[in-house]
Design an enzyme around this catalytic site. Structure first.
Site, PDB file in Angstrom:
ATOM      1  N   GLU A  11      10.823 -12.455 -20.580  1.00 24.16           N
ATOM      2  CA  GLU A  11      11.248 -13.647 -21.318  1.00 24.16           C
ATOM      3  C   GLU A  11      12.725 -13.607 -21.722  1.00 24.16           C
ATOM      4  O   GLU A  11      13.311 -14.647 -22.010  1.00 24.16           O
ATOM      5  CB  GLU A  11      10.352 -13.838 -22.559  1.00 24.16           C
ATOM      6  CG  GLU A  11       8.925 -14.202 -22.160  1.00 24.16           C
ATOM      7  CD  GLU A  11       7.922 -14.079 -23.295  1.00 24.16           C
ATOM      8  OE1 GLU A  11       6.863 -14.713 -23.208  1.00 24.16           O
ATOM      9  OE2 GLU A  11       8.172 -13.334 -24.267  1.00 24.16           O
ATOM     10  N   ASP A 198      -0.943 -21.169 -19.299  1.00 17.69           N
ATOM     11  CA  ASP A 198      -2.407 -21.215 -19.125  1.00 17.69           C
ATOM     12  C   ASP A 198      -2.979 -22.180 -20.148  1.00 17.69           C
ATOM     13  O   ASP A 198      -2.250 -22.709 -20.978  1.00 17.69           O
ATOM     14  CB  ASP A 198      -3.013 -19.813 -19.316  1.00 17.69           C
ATOM     15  CG  ASP A 198      -2.708 -19.258 -20.697  1.00 17.69           C
ATOM     16  OD1 ASP A 198      -1.728 -18.515 -20.828  1.00 17.69           O
ATOM     17  OD2 ASP A 198      -3.412 -19.616 -21.665  1.00 17.69           O
TER      18      ASP A 198
HETATM   19  N1  ADE Z   1       0.497 -16.442 -24.360  1.00 15.07           N
HETATM   20  C1  ADE Z   1       0.313 -17.119 -23.223  1.00 15.07           C
HETATM   21  N2  ADE Z   1      -0.946 -17.584 -23.137  1.00 15.07           N
HETATM   22  C2  ADE Z   1      -1.576 -17.196 -24.258  1.00 15.07           C
HETATM   23  C3  ADE Z   1      -2.896 -17.352 -24.752  1.00 15.07           C
HETATM   24  N3  ADE Z   1      -3.818 -18.001 -24.048  1.00 15.07           N
HETATM   25  N4  ADE Z   1      -3.197 -16.791 -25.950  1.00 15.07           N
HETATM   26  C4  ADE Z   1      -2.255 -16.121 -26.652  1.00 15.07           C
HETATM   27  N5  ADE Z   1      -1.014 -15.928 -26.233  1.00 15.07           N
HETATM   28  C5  ADE Z   1      -0.661 -16.462 -25.051  1.00 15.07           C
END
Ligand code: ADE
Length: 230
Positions: A11, A198
């Site tokens: 990042e 996600d």
């Molecule tokens: N970072 C990226 N996706 C995530 C998720 N589903 N839960 C917590 N942190 C995250």
């Protein structure tokens, strides 16, 4: 001095690579890259994952570097159907979804004796971030809303539904609200910028592996533009 925090190397590495006049200082097992980015005085640091790392990191930025703004960049899981993988969420506010003292009459996520549930992002920084995002990432959606953080990778429909019911959040991740609280305690304006990797559901782990790099591409472009514009 502007502080830029990412939880993971992926990042912040490309932002660090664009810095000039860099010196590196070690504190609390973190490497603080101090120098210039697009002509601005910055310190860029990888905090490590989770709320404790994020809070320790932010306090060092306050005490040692006297930062007057903090940008938190990274990825997150979407908690709204309208927010797609690859889109950007810019924080309006942030809270810690795993703070729980309701048995004493506190609201979910309310920090006992602090009198607060969430911490509000700086409005000017937020608005500038959205303008910059539309310029450099015109192909994706940019959404302003609540970020919820916890020491938990959310990857189930049940946990996702609980977060949605309780907090009306836009995305979830593992550092932003800790940075927000540390900034609030030190009276430092902040904004959280998260690209969606996600949907925080049963497919989250698979999606994360596939889409993390693409999501980070969008935040790198945006943070570069934002730092130039500040
Ligand atoms: N970072 C990226 N996706 C995530 C998720 N589903 N839960 C917590 N942190 C995250």
């Amino acid at each position: 001095m502007l502080g830029i925090i990412g939880a993971m190397n992926q990042e912040v590495d490309r932002l660090k690579a664009e810095m000039t006049e860099v010196t590196i200082e070690e504190r609390a097992s973190m490497s603080f890259y101090v120098g210039k980015l697009h002509g601005k005085d910055v310190v860029i640091v990888r905090s490590g994952v989770g709320k404790v790392n994020a809070a320790v990191c932010t306090q060092i930025l306050a005490d040692r570097y006297g930062v007057d703004k903090v940008i938190n960049t990274g990825v997150a899981g979407s908690l709204q159907a309208k927010i797609d993988i690859g889109d950007i969420v810019v924080s309006t506010d942030a809270l810690q979804h795993d703070v729980e003292a309701t048995v004493f009459g506190y609201a979910p996520a309310e920090i006992p004796q602090l009198g607060r549930v969430s911490f509000t992002a700086d409005e000017d920084l937020r608005k500038l971030t959205v303008v910059c995002c539309r310029q450099v990432n015109p192909e994706i959606g940019v959404h302003e809303g609540r970020v919820v953080s916890g020491d938990q990778f959310v990857s189930s429909d049940a946990v996702k539904a609980r977060l949605k019911d309780l907090f009306d959040p836009y995305c979830t991740e593992m550092e932003g609200a800790a940075i927000a609280q540390a900034c609030w305690l030190n009276d430092i304006p902040f904004v959280i910028i998260r690209a969606i990797s996600d949907k925080a559901d049963g497919s989250a782990q698979m999606d994360y592996d596939v889409f993390e790099a693409q999501a980070i591409e969008h935040t790198v472009r945006l943070v570069n533009a934002l730092v130039s514009a500040i």
